[in-house]
Design an enzyme around this catalytic site. Structure first.
Site, PDB file in Angstrom:
ATOM      1  N   PRO A 111      -9.419  38.790  -1.313  1.00 26.61           N
ATOM      2  CA  PRO A 111      -9.529  39.746  -2.421  1.00 26.61           C
ATOM      3  C   PRO A 111      -9.304  39.068  -3.768  1.00 26.61           C
ATOM      4  O   PRO A 111      -8.394  38.244  -3.923  1.00 26.61           O
ATOM      5  CB  PRO A 111      -8.421  40.762  -2.106  1.00 26.61           C
ATOM      6  CG  PRO A 111      -8.288  40.701  -0.621  1.00 26.61           C
ATOM      7  CD  PRO A 111      -8.520  39.269  -0.248  1.00 26.61           C
ATOM      8  N   CYS A 112     -10.133  39.437  -4.725  1.00 21.86           N
ATOM      9  CA  CYS A 112     -10.123  38.714  -6.001  1.00 21.86           C
ATOM     10  C   CYS A 112      -9.198  39.334  -7.040  1.00 21.86           C
ATOM     11  O   CYS A 112      -9.026  38.771  -8.116  1.00 21.86           O
ATOM     12  CB  CYS A 112     -11.543  38.660  -6.563  1.00 21.86           C
ATOM     13  SG  CYS A 112     -12.219  40.273  -7.021  1.00 21.86           S
ATOM     14  N   GLN A 113      -8.566  40.487  -6.758  1.00 23.81           N
ATOM     15  CA  GLN A 113      -7.804  41.171  -7.804  1.00 23.81           C
ATOM     16  C   GLN A 113      -6.680  40.310  -8.378  1.00 23.81           C
ATOM     17  O   GLN A 113      -6.348  40.414  -9.555  1.00 23.81           O
ATOM     18  CB  GLN A 113      -7.209  42.481  -7.276  1.00 23.81           C
ATOM     19  CG  GLN A 113      -8.251  43.557  -7.003  1.00 23.81           C
ATOM     20  CD  GLN A 113      -8.769  43.510  -5.597  1.00 23.81           C
ATOM     21  OE1 GLN A 113      -8.720  42.485  -4.938  1.00 23.81           O
ATOM     22  NE2 GLN A 113      -9.281  44.631  -5.119  1.00 23.81           N
ATOM     23  N   PHE A 136      -6.781  37.218  -8.914  1.00 25.18           N
ATOM     24  CA  PHE A 136      -7.319  36.095  -9.666  1.00 25.18           C
ATOM     25  C   PHE A 136      -8.150  36.538 -10.864  1.00 25.18           C
ATOM     26  O   PHE A 136      -8.268  35.830 -11.841  1.00 25.18           O
ATOM     27  CB  PHE A 136      -8.230  35.241  -8.773  1.00 25.18           C
ATOM     28  CG  PHE A 136      -7.558  34.721  -7.531  1.00 25.18           C
ATOM     29  CD1 PHE A 136      -6.347  34.057  -7.599  1.00 25.18           C
ATOM     30  CD2 PHE A 136      -8.134  34.902  -6.289  1.00 25.18           C
ATOM     31  CE1 PHE A 136      -5.730  33.576  -6.455  1.00 25.18           C
ATOM     32  CE2 PHE A 136      -7.534  34.418  -5.140  1.00 25.18           C
ATOM     33  CZ  PHE A 136      -6.318  33.750  -5.223  1.00 25.18           C
ATOM     34  N   SER A 137      -8.783  37.708 -10.795  1.00 27.99           N
ATOM     35  CA  SER A 137      -9.800  38.078 -11.769  1.00 27.99           C
ATOM     36  C   SER A 137      -9.200  38.455 -13.109  1.00 27.99           C
ATOM     37  O   SER A 137      -8.122  39.046 -13.196  1.00 27.99           O
ATOM     38  CB  SER A 137     -10.610  39.261 -11.245  1.00 27.99           C
ATOM     39  OG  SER A 137     -11.494  39.726 -12.218  1.00 27.99           O
TER      40      SER A 137
END
Length: 464
Positions: free
Chosen positions: A198-200, A202-203
């Site tokens: 999941p990218c949350q 990092f984004s």
């Protein structure tokens, strides 16, 4: 200290708050996106010199600062009406020359996925979502032997389209080493492990907290690498992961490379844009490609196949556009319906339609000359139209919100439909999506575009 010497995020935030200026309103008057200002103020990223310059110029303009900081929020009663179907707009949205070929390509992609797998190539999918990464590898001839996905609604979509793979578990952090060993014995040898944590964490669109536990999920990815010892591994994430720092101040990308090295793999990372591989969408990502140390070859990515159609690389195919992906779909205005249950438009309040009705492609309602025709909050990437004959903007999970980032249809005055978003992500119309509309939007917005995944898979196949 003068404002001319204010170069750090903390100093900018202090000055902004002293002026009673919200981050959103500073973004509005400076033209620098709010998520970038937020990341700068938190010390997560450096602000590029031109962006810092326009931000400082904006905050120096006392009249402009006073105008937005004292502006009261306008309340508008929500009422709905059906917008007219203008003949000129319907005519503009007619199928493009590239549309039939793109739709046929997606049918071929799905047919290849459904075809029996004759080559002895296998893959394991982690953080599988609704199956975009897996679909690309399956279409390239890989047998998807197993998968892990935490969210039950997304697992249900995945199972609809990949019925033969073993469901290893839900929460990857809760799969014990013993259970993993048992699954490995059941599944057998694996050539490639794929997945995108999941990218949350990092984004830039999230908080990017260095202690976010999701930032450590790649270590659980490596537990599977240790157990299955695949010949290769491919890990996908948002491009800004390359600038994300860990709690000690080091780069997360270096942590990932070092960990793969300690586990016996040569690894490198590659920043890619999905539009360069035939996806009709500007979507920047980073891919870590690992090759087991005892095998020949080094990590690499396939050469881009698409470009601007000229300049230094005239041999490439032209980038596919929003219109190439969607122009055969029924023309819909706000609240419109079609025979395709996934091609239905959300109904938007009349005053929002009014703000956006005459906004040209590539522009936002925030750009309207009449202040009364501008949204009372947000910044200049919201309430913004896409461009018909260019690659679409990045499809996010919020694509059904007209107030989101670049979510307005280029010609009609509404947010994107699920079918349009699926097409832009390169999912075939025959791919099965079930569950709530919110779940489907989440799965599509977070997916690896299948066409990009297939390009990577074909490259991996040649390497193997």
């Amino acid at each position: 200290m003068t404002i001319d010497r204010m170069t750090t995020g903390a100093q900018l935030r202090q000055r902004r708050e002293r002026l009673g200026l919200s981050q959103a309103k500073l973004a509005e008057i400076s033209g620098v996106s709010q998520h970038l200002l937020s990341a700068f103020e938190l010390g997560k990223v450096a602000l590029a010199a031109p962006d810092l310059a326009v931000t400082l110029d904006a905050i120096r303009d006392s009249d402009q600062v006073m105008a937005v900081s004292t502006r009261t929020k306008r309340y508008r009663e929500r009422c709905y009406s059906e917008p007219p179907m203008l003949a000129a707009r319907v005519a503009k949205a007619k199928p493009t020359r590239g549309n039939p070929g793109y739709v046929a390509l997606l049918r071929e992609l799905h047919a290849a996925h459904c075809a029996p797998k004759t080559a002895d190539l296998s893959a394991l999918s982690l953080f599988s979502g609704c199956g975009g990464f897996s679909l690309g590898f399956s279409a390239a001839g890989f047998s998807i032997k197993g998968f892990v996905e935490r969210e039950e609604p997304l697992r249900a979509i995945y199972r609809q389209n990949f019925s033969d793979g073993v469901e290893i578990g839900a929460d990857i952090t809760a799969i014990s080493d013993g259970d993993l060993a048992a699954r490995a014995a059941e599944i057998g040898p694996i050539d490639v492990i794929i997945g995108g944590p999941p990218c949350q964490g990092f984004s830039l669109s999230g908080k990017r907290k260095v202690d976010d536990p999701r930032n450590q999920l790649f270590r659980h990815y490596l537990r599977f690498v240790d157990m299955f010892r695949p010949k290769m591994a491919v890990l996908e994430n948002v491009r800004v992961l390359t600038s994300m720092r860990n709690a000690a101040g080091g780069l997360v990308r270096d942590d990932i490379r070092a960990e793969f090295g300690r586990h016996g793999y040569k690894v490198d990372f590659f920043e890619v844009n999905a539009k360069d591989y035939g996806v009709p969408q500007h979507r920047e990502r980073v891919l870590f490609v690992a090759v087991r140390n005892d095998l020949p070859g080094h990590p690499s990515m396939p050469a881009a196949t698409h470009g601007s159609g000229g300049g230094l690389f005239p041999g490439k195919l032209a980038w596919r556009t929003f219109a190439d992906a969607c122009s055969d779909l029924a023309y819909l205005e706000s609240g419109g319906r079609s025979s395709d249950s996934l091609h239905e438009a959300v109904s938007h309040p009349s005053h929002v339609i009014e703000w956006l009705w005459d906004v040209p492609e590539g522009s936002s309602a925030h750009d309207n000359s009449d202040p009364q025709m501008r949204p009372p909050s947000g910044y200049n990437t919201t309430y913004k139209r896409q461009v018909w004959n260019e690659p679409a903007a990045t499809v996010q999970t919020t694509f059904g919100m007209i107030s989101g980032c670049r979510n307005v249809h280029p010609v009609a005055t509404r947010a994107l439909t699920i079918r349009e978003a699926a097409r832009l992500q390169s999912f075939p119309d025959t791919y099965r999506f079930g569950g709530t509309l919110g779940c489907i939007r989440t799965g599509i917005g977070n997916a690896v575009p299948p066409l990009l995944a297939r390009a990577i898979a074909m490259h991996v196949r040649r390497m193997l």
